[in-house]
Design an enzyme around this catalytic site. Structure first.
Site, PDB file in Angstrom:
ATOM      1  N   LEU A 136       0.831  -1.198   0.000  1.00 31.17           N
ATOM      2  CA  LEU A 136       0.000   0.000   0.000  1.00 31.17           C
ATOM      3  C   LEU A 136       0.868   1.251   0.000  1.00 31.17           C
ATOM      4  O   LEU A 136       0.491   2.274  -0.576  1.00 31.17           O
ATOM      5  CB  LEU A 136      -0.927   0.007   1.221  1.00 31.17           C
ATOM      6  CG  LEU A 136      -1.984  -1.095   1.291  1.00 31.17           C
ATOM      7  CD1 LEU A 136      -2.852  -0.902   2.525  1.00 31.17           C
ATOM      8  CD2 LEU A 136      -2.825  -1.133   0.034  1.00 31.17           C
ATOM      9  N   LYS A 191      -7.493  -0.761   3.100  1.00 32.12           N
ATOM     10  CA  LYS A 191      -8.105  -2.014   2.659  1.00 32.12           C
ATOM     11  C   LYS A 191      -9.246  -2.313   3.626  1.00 32.12           C
ATOM     12  O   LYS A 191      -9.006  -2.670   4.783  1.00 32.12           O
ATOM     13  CB  LYS A 191      -7.103  -3.168   2.740  1.00 32.12           C
ATOM     14  CG  LYS A 191      -6.070  -3.223   1.679  1.00 32.12           C
ATOM     15  CD  LYS A 191      -5.233  -4.492   1.894  1.00 32.12           C
ATOM     16  CE  LYS A 191      -4.214  -4.689   0.817  1.00 32.12           C
ATOM     17  NZ  LYS A 191      -3.468  -5.954   1.022  1.00 32.12           N
TER      18      LYS A 191
END
Length: 134
Positions: free
Chosen positions: A81, A108
């Site tokens: 990420l 997420k």
């Protein structure tokens, strides 16, 4: 970093709750099935001129940043990420010189952890004066 603190109290464009399907992650199933990603962006820039003129030509359209986020999240898979957030930030700084700093949060919402969570993710802050050349 005192100048940076002053900068972050200034004007900014705000994009919240952008949601896209992407294939980022280190697990094979994340790359194959994909999942939803939740993105928030703050882009600092001087908004005095568009505030006075009421002219879109004097500002940056939210849709320009939205498009960058969409292209990155729906684009080629990345493992981390952190890398997704960095690409959003660096692309925005490269394409829009009026942006002096950018904060990108990537979450997420659907992660395999024991226990309830809204999302897990990262948040980065990049400054044109420091990061635009890196």
């Amino acid at each position: 970093m005192e100048d940076a603190d002053i900068l972050l109290r200034g004007d900014k464009l705000i994009l919240r709750g952008l949601m896209f399907h992407g294939y980022h992650g280190v697990k094979p199933e994340e790359n194959k099935l994909g999942q939803k990603f939740l993105i928030d962006v703050d882009a600092w820039m001087d908004l005095r001129k568009p505030g006075l003129s009421d002219d879109i030509a004097h500002t940056l359209s939210y849709t320009d940043i939205y498009r960058i986020v969409k292209e990155v999240v729906e684009g080629p898979p990345r493992n981390l990420l952190e890398s997704v957030a960095q690409l959003i930030a660096s692309t925005t700084l490269a394409k829009h010189p009026q942006v002096s700093a950018i904060r990108v949060k990537v979450g997420k919402p659907h992660v395999a952890v024991v226990g309830p969570v809204d999302y897990l993710g990262v948040e980065i802050l990049r400054y044109r004066s420091i990061d635009a050349t890196n």
